[in-house]
Design a protein around this motif. Structure first.
Motif, mmCIF file in Angstrom:
data_model
loop_
_atom_site.group_PDB
_atom_site.id
_atom_site.type_symbol
_atom_site.label_atom_id
_atom_site.label_comp_id
_atom_site.label_asym_id
_atom_site.label_seq_id
_atom_site.Cartn_x
_atom_site.Cartn_y
_atom_site.Cartn_z
ATOM 1 N N THR A 1 -0.025 16.655 -3.985
ATOM 2 C CA THR A 1 -0.106 15.702 -2.880
ATOM 3 C C THR A 1 1.233 15.655 -2.158
ATOM 4 O O THR A 1 2.250 15.322 -2.755
ATOM 5 N N LEU B 1 0.912 4.074 -2.896
ATOM 6 C CA LEU B 1 0.627 5.460 -2.552
ATOM 7 C C LEU B 1 1.783 6.373 -2.929
ATOM 8 O O LEU B 1 1.575 7.524 -3.327
ATOM 9 N N ALA C 1 -0.421 10.317 6.011
ATOM 10 C CA ALA C 1 -1.623 10.374 6.844
ATOM 11 C C ALA C 1 -2.702 9.441 6.301
ATOM 12 O O ALA C 1 -3.330 8.676 7.040
ATOM 13 N N THR C 2 -2.874 9.498 4.995
ATOM 14 C CA THR C 2 -3.885 8.629 4.389
ATOM 15 C C THR C 2 -3.589 7.157 4.692
ATOM 16 O O THR C 2 -4.461 6.394 5.114
ATOM 17 N N LEU C 3 -2.348 6.794 4.478
ATOM 18 C CA LEU C 3 -2.015 5.389 4.690
ATOM 19 C C LEU C 3 -2.134 5.008 6.153
ATOM 20 O O LEU C 3 -2.633 3.926 6.504
ATOM 21 N N ALA D 1 0.838 -1.198 0.000
ATOM 22 C CA ALA D 1 0.000 0.000 0.000
ATOM 23 C C ALA D 1 0.870 1.244 0.000
ATOM 24 O O ALA D 1 0.604 2.224 -0.724
ATOM 25 N N LEU E 1 -13.127 4.108 9.569
ATOM 26 C CA LEU E 1 -13.121 5.401 8.902
ATOM 27 C C LEU E 1 -14.540 5.812 8.536
ATOM 28 O O LEU E 1 -14.964 6.946 8.721
ATOM 29 N N ASN F 1 -4.013 6.248 8.411
ATOM 30 C CA ASN F 1 -5.435 6.136 8.696
ATOM 31 C C ASN F 1 -5.977 4.791 8.249
ATOM 32 O O ASN F 1 -6.616 4.058 9.009
ATOM 33 N N PHE F 2 -5.704 4.501 7.005
ATOM 34 C CA PHE F 2 -6.179 3.254 6.420
ATOM 35 C C PHE F 2 -5.662 2.056 7.207
ATOM 36 O O PHE F 2 -6.422 1.149 7.586
ATOM 37 N N ALA F 3 -4.369 2.105 7.473
ATOM 38 C CA ALA F 3 -3.766 0.934 8.097
ATOM 39 C C ALA F 3 -4.207 0.785 9.542
ATOM 40 O O ALA F 3 -4.430 -0.321 10.029
ATOM 41 N N TRP F 4 -4.319 1.857 10.227
ATOM 42 C CA TRP F 4 -4.562 1.745 11.670
ATOM 43 C C TRP F 4 -6.035 1.558 11.996
ATOM 44 O O TRP F 4 -6.409 0.707 12.781
ATOM 45 N N ALA F 5 -6.838 2.379 11.360
ATOM 46 C CA ALA F 5 -8.252 2.324 11.727
ATOM 47 C C ALA F 5 -9.059 1.390 10.831
ATOM 48 O O ALA F 5 -10.064 0.825 11.254
ATOM 49 N N GLY F 6 -8.644 1.246 9.597
ATOM 50 C CA GLY F 6 -9.416 0.393 8.701
ATOM 51 C C GLY F 6 -10.565 1.157 8.074
ATOM 52 O O GLY F 6 -11.034 2.176 8.600
#
Lengths: 216, 216, 216, 216
Positions: B182, B172, B189-191, B168, B202, B193-198
């Motif tokens: 970007t 990215l 931050a995006t990653l 991922a 989200l 977020n995705f990785a930690w919270a799912g």
DNA sequence: TATGAATGAGGGTTCATTCAT
DNA sequence: GATGAATGAACCCTCATTCAT
């Protein structure tokens, strides 16, 4: 090793044989290192015939990319059922993706490894990738809205999430193919877990639960 | 376009110039399509000098891979502080990763796109990738144990998660580089977020919160 | 492997070292395949010094040929004593020849194998060869006259005989060097026998008898 | 100077042309100094065609050696008639040898001068040479036994004699080719005389007598 | 006396591509 | 529908040779 040398086949069949040989050769050697000689021999035809039907190395490679990209997108699309909830759609899509890549390693190698390395082929692959990313993006957006959940995920954020998800899928596909004993289903489950619940929840013992498997 | 033709430089300097030119050329053209002629010209020297110092195309490419791999691993390592909690370590590592790849697009292209396409170079890259994957893996394991969280994540599952995360990140990075506006920070931050919270969290409005930024 | 790197030697000494290295390299690799790099390294000096002293590859090779040719002719000449009868002179000359070639295999290779393959070097070697042939020719002529033997051997015939004898000697030298356990003395005896008595007499049990060996 | 550029010849013909050009070029320049460019041009084809048919410079040279070696051995063999007495067989063999080498100077140069200078080609030539040496050796042995002559020539001695004879023949061949007005027949007679009667007998006026020439 | 830095020229080899049948 | 014959262009690599110190 090449196909049995049968003469006088209809054009469509010959083209298939050539494309098969090309995908295999390109997938294993890469675009530059693959030689038209090898492809022709593997296809069981003479080189001029390859040129007659497929025109040039570049065109041949482009045709391979298109065929494999279409097949992959087709496979993923065929795997999902639009009336299901979002997480189930994602799950089915991932399953289809991992299954297809596992069954078509050379085609997958063409798309994943070889075609991205150089223009003008990268564009072709990017197009397919964007198609899948768009599909996933929409999945996320619709899901968030439908479920009365957070409808305000900013657009760029969503695009990034989709990219991350697809990238994770690609990496897992390569890893699953290279790691004996890992099935497409397991890979799909791992990724689904990761994507849906996140590491934080996984560590808290709250994974996403794959549905039971009546259907496959 | 090539470097200014300065004569009689000490060997070490010339080698640097050659490696720079090689990374750029290999990164943009790929190993097979890059020609020693082009590299030499870009470096501002004659071809024989490149061979005198770097020995062969293969050796030159290997040297490029090693240099870039080492630099990337160094950058990530230097970004993390071991005494921080796991999520913070991950965050800092991702930030360093995205920053480095954004600043070294050609080096990153060599590692991500070009070197994986063919043995014997793939091994070199795989080694580096595994180093990073191992780092992430340990992060996950230690974090889960320390926080009295689920200590029973199966080993293979953890390996898959780490692969997914790294994949991922790679995707990215490519996307961030290709999408103007970007920043490395946003990608991280995006990653994270995705990785930690799912995705699930989200959508439920429970993202992982990046820490404030006093330090950078 | 090269000579110990001692600095600041007088020119004559350095030239010797270079010639030694050159003879060895040329003898083993041949003119074209020998590289100035290898010669310089084996001599323990830098390449520009070789050029400074010996001027060019061609000149260096020519110098090698001359040195080795002179040495060989010297050795043969030194071996014969003009007051002896013809067969004894021939015998001593052959002994000296085989001894020298056995002790200088690289120099001999330069003369016998490498230098003849291409103009303009062949001329150099031919000159030496003709010197030896002339020596043998005179031996035959004088011997025939002195001993009240047939004084009417036609000139061309004698030249041919000398060529044959020298050729036989060269072939035997190569064979003796390549066949372990064959001494220079044995080779000389075989050739002397052949040349003096002829196959017919040998078969009739009337060989030429080598003299006893008080002197060596 | 090159062959007339005739297009679209069958492969076998083209291969012949290439081999002819190669023998000529290798014979005159030597293996290392000969360039594939020159060979191709002399053959009237492009370089890739030479590679397509003959594979590599090394393979091409090996093919030349084999062809010329076979031809030479064939010629000598065809010249001798086994039912004749030994001296007559030797005489005929020498005549055939000198005739063939005079008619194939380039092929002879390849074998005599060029191929011996470096492995791995030397082995090929050595094999042929040994075949001839063995033939001569047997001639000597059989002759000695048949004629109730000395049956006790020691083995090593015989081998040395054969080597000397072949070496003398080679030297005479080169000399005869380089000396205008010298025929193959004369060269053969000179050598036969030398080899059979020996210098001693020649000087005593007892030469070996060549047979009258009804047949050639 | 001695050398590190540098290159023009050319060689072997391969490849995508085309012609003539 | 199919192919044997053929090549222009380019690539990797090496080598004899020189310059500047």
């Amino acid at each position: 090793m090449g196909a049995v040398k049968t003469k006088r086949m209809p054009r469509a069949v010959r083209e298939q044989q050539m494309m098969d040989a090309a995908v295999r050769t390109f997938g294993q050697r890469g675009y530059m290192a693959a030689s038209m000689d090898e492809i022709a021999e593997l296809a069981g035809v003479s080189k001029p015939l390859v040129y007659l039907y497929l025109n040039s190395k570049e065109d041949l490679f482009t045709a391979c990319i298109r065929r494999e990209a279409t097949a992959l997108v087709e496979a993923v699309r065929a795997g999902v059922m639009p009336e299901l909830p979002a997480d189930r759609q994602l799950w089915e899509g991932l399953r289809a993706f991992f299954t297809h890549t596992a069954q078509n390693p050379d085609g997958w190698a063409v798309l994943h490894l070889q075609a991205r390395t150089r223009e003008p082929f990268a564009a072709e692959v990017t197009a397919m990738r964007e198609e899948i990313v768009a599909f996933v993006t929409q999945l996320i957006v619709v899901a968030a809205r439908e479920a009365h959940r957070n409808p305000n995920l900013p657009e760029r954020e969503v695009a990034g999430l989709a990219e991350a998800l697809v990238g994770a899928a690609e990496a897992l596909a390569a890893w699953a193919n290279a790691t004996p004993g890992t099935t497409a289903r397991q890979a799909a489950a791992t990724l689904m877990n990761f994507a849906w619940a996140g590491l934080g929840n996984l560590m808290d013992g709250r994974p996403w639960s794959p549905p039971p498997t009546p259907e496959s």
